[in-house]
Design an enzyme around this catalytic site. Structure first.
Site, PDB file in Angstrom:
ATOM      1  N   GLN A 296      77.911 -28.198  56.050  1.00  0.00           N
ATOM      2  CA  GLN A 296      77.481 -29.075  54.967  1.00  0.00           C
ATOM      3  C   GLN A 296      77.468 -30.530  55.439  1.00  0.00           C
ATOM      4  OE1 GLN A 296      76.369 -27.864  52.135  1.00  0.00           O
ATOM      5  NE2 GLN A 296      75.950 -29.836  51.162  1.00  0.00           N
ATOM      6  N   VAL A 316      71.570 -33.566  48.247  1.00  0.00           N
ATOM      7  CA  VAL A 316      72.488 -32.711  48.993  1.00  0.00           C
ATOM      8  C   VAL A 316      73.929 -33.074  48.639  1.00  0.00           C
ATOM      9  CG1 VAL A 316      72.378 -34.228  51.027  1.00  0.00           C
ATOM     10  CG2 VAL A 316      73.120 -31.872  51.306  1.00  0.00           C
ATOM     11  N   ALA A 317      74.735 -32.024  48.515  1.00  0.00           N
ATOM     12  CA  ALA A 317      76.115 -32.236  48.064  1.00  0.00           C
ATOM     13  C   ALA A 317      76.971 -32.863  49.152  1.00  0.00           C
ATOM     14  CB  ALA A 317      76.731 -30.912  47.630  1.00  0.00           C
ATOM     15  N   HIS A 324      77.901 -23.895  48.111  1.00  0.00           N
ATOM     16  CA  HIS A 324      77.660 -23.031  49.269  1.00  0.00           C
ATOM     17  C   HIS A 324      78.957 -22.766  50.041  1.00  0.00           C
ATOM     18  CE1 HIS A 324      73.286 -22.530  49.123  1.00  0.00           C
ATOM     19  NE2 HIS A 324      73.242 -23.763  48.639  1.00  0.00           N
ATOM     20  N   ASP A 331      70.771 -19.852  47.941  1.00  0.00           N
ATOM     21  CA  ASP A 331      69.380 -20.252  47.779  1.00  0.00           C
ATOM     22  C   ASP A 331      68.528 -19.007  47.981  1.00  0.00           C
ATOM     23  OD1 ASP A 331      70.365 -22.782  47.477  1.00  0.00           O
ATOM     24  OD2 ASP A 331      69.924 -23.416  49.537  1.00  0.00           O
ATOM     25  N   GLU A 380      66.594 -27.348  40.982  1.00  0.00           N
ATOM     26  CA  GLU A 380      66.570 -26.497  42.177  1.00  0.00           C
ATOM     27  C   GLU A 380      66.306 -25.062  41.742  1.00  0.00           C
ATOM     28  OE1 GLU A 380      69.914 -26.695  44.798  1.00  0.00           O
ATOM     29  OE2 GLU A 380      69.655 -28.829  45.233  1.00  0.00           O
ATOM     30  N   HIS A 383      68.287 -22.308  43.680  1.00  0.00           N
ATOM     31  CA  HIS A 383      69.752 -22.244  43.835  1.00  0.00           C
ATOM     32  C   HIS A 383      70.411 -21.491  42.674  1.00  0.00           C
ATOM     33  CE1 HIS A 383      73.709 -23.770  45.327  1.00  0.00           C
ATOM     34  NE2 HIS A 383      74.019 -23.464  44.077  1.00  0.00           N
TER      35      HIS A 383
HETATM   36 ZN    ZN Z   1      71.671 -24.349  47.335  1.00  0.00          ZN
END
Ligand code: ZN
Length: 420
Positions: A296, A316-317, A324, A331, A380, A383
């Site tokens: 990540q 993005v996280a 995730h 995804d 998303e 997701h």
């Molecule tokens: Zn995702």
């Protein structure tokens, strides 16, 4: 004659009596002698038992494997401390902690090291010793040492100090502290609010569940293995958290797909869902499942260098706050996207099928288009998040995101406020 005989008989009787008497005396003497001997043995046994009784703690510690020197240190402690070492199943390495200045709370160092998120030895000692500074005050307020130990997993050292300083008594605090996610330093706010404990905790400490509200803090998720865990900005996983039961998901996949593992139950359900879709000539695939903290981090840094920080964080996280990493975020893609017949999963027939059926397999669409303010994440359509059939169905029926579910039901984990 008869008289003489009689006299002889008398004489004989007399001798016999004498002999018997002597024998009796001898026996009595013997008995007395053996009685005395028994008394000595009894005394000795009592003496040994007494010594064993007095030395029992030392002996138990010896049999556990403590050295003479360590036994001396332990036996000089308070009664309740000694009991900890006696009752404990293992042996605590006292010397390990003596490389640092400390107050000799070895048992608690050992205990706290196992439950602390920051278990560097120096931090462990500082934490435990600072608790003991408040111990008496806390006990006066009703917080037993056992209770405080159970709170060590979630409390910061400041939390003990706060309760002691503000003088918040145990009976008043307990209903709030029993709520998952409760923060000691918000106790006075909870009490003042007069709200139900769960509602107080959620609305006062965690109003940023709704992403329109900001937070200056991160809260560490202490039980990330539980199912309905909210992971997002402010709710973070430890950098070394990795689920134990990751398996490769057997569905269609991209040639480039590398992260195609999910936790077992999520993988099985995704495979089931793909099987069911196939009956209607729809073909589901996986683009990305479990991503480690480091994975990540790579993605995150890449986005920042490509798009700049402000824009990147909407896409993005931040490492530690991605679903995730839980092994429950996935995804999803379709064969048509893999074959480049359709550009994005959101435009496929598979997507339309999945949003109607995913809940039957325990998945929810995690970031719907009409809830971006609440989730803080842009639409998303690919997701999905595994939360189990019951929760997924409840969310589906009420048109809830996971945020709304948690606002309603509370957290399924304790949370520790991370110091900056
Ligand atoms: Zn995702």
């Amino acid at each position: 004659m008869a008289k003489k005989k009689k006299g002889k008989k008398k004489k004989n009787n007399f001798i016999q009596r004498m002999v018997l008497r002597r024998r009796k005396m001898k026996k009595k003497k013997k008995r007395n002698k053996s009685r005395g001997f028994g008394k000595v043995i009894l005394l000795l046994i009592l003496l040994i038992a007494g010594v064993l009784f007095l030395k029992r703690n030392s002996l138990i510690l010896m049999f556990k494997g403590y050295s003479g020197e360590d036994r001396k240190v332990i036996l000089e402690m308070d009664k309740e401390d000694i009991k900890d070492y006696i009752d404990y199943d293992g042996v605590i390495d006292l010397s390990k902690w003596n490389k640092y200045d400390n107050q000799k709370h070895y048992y608690d160092y050992d205990y706290y090291e196992k439950v602390a998120y920051n278990n560097e030895e120096e931090n462990v000692i500082e934490y435990v010793d600072s608790y003991y500074k408040q111990k008496e005050t806390l006990e006066g307020l009703g917080y037993s040492r056992d209770y405080c130990r159970t709170q060590m997993k979630t409390f910061n050292a400041d939390d003990f100090e706060y309760i002691a300083e503000k003088g918040i008594d145990y009976n008043t605090a307990l209903p709030y502290l029993e709520v998952n996610g409760a923060q000691a330093q918000d106790l006075n706010k909870y009490i003042k609010s007069q709200k139900e404990p769960k509602e107080a905790v959620i609305s006062i400490t965690y109003d940023f569940i709704d992403s329109q509200n900001n937070t200056d803090y991160d809260y560490l998720i202490n039980e990330p293995d539980n199912l309905d865990i909210l992971v997002k900005t402010g709710f973070v996983l430890s950098s070394n958290y990795e689920p134990k039961d990751l398996v490769t998901v057997d569905v269609w996949r991209d040639s480039e797909s590398t992260n195609i593992k999910l936790r077992k139950v999520a993988a099985q359900n995704l495979e089931k869902m793909a099987e069911e879709a196939e009956k209607e000539d729809l073909y589901l695939g996986i683009r990305s499942g479990y991503r480690s903290y480091e994975d990540q981090e790579k993605v995150y840094n890449e986005y920042i260098s490509l798009y700049g920080y402000d824009y990147a964080i909407t896409m993005v996280a931040v490492p530690g706050s991605s679903e995730h990493q839980l092994g429950y975020g996935v995804d999803i893609t379709s064969l048509s996207v893999i074959n480049e017949e359709v550009e994005t999963f959101g435009d496929t027939a598979e997507y339309l099928w999945v949003i109607k059926n995913a809940h039957k397999y325990g998945f929810i669409l995690r970031y719907p288009e009409d809830k971006t303010e609440l989730t803080g994440t842009m639409n998303e359509p690919w997701h999905f998040r595994y939360v189990g059939k019951d929760i997924a169905t409840e969310c589906y029926k009420n048109n809830w995101t996971l945020e709304e579910y948690v606002q309603k039901h509370g957290f399924n984990t304790t949370l520790t406020k991370l110091e900056e």
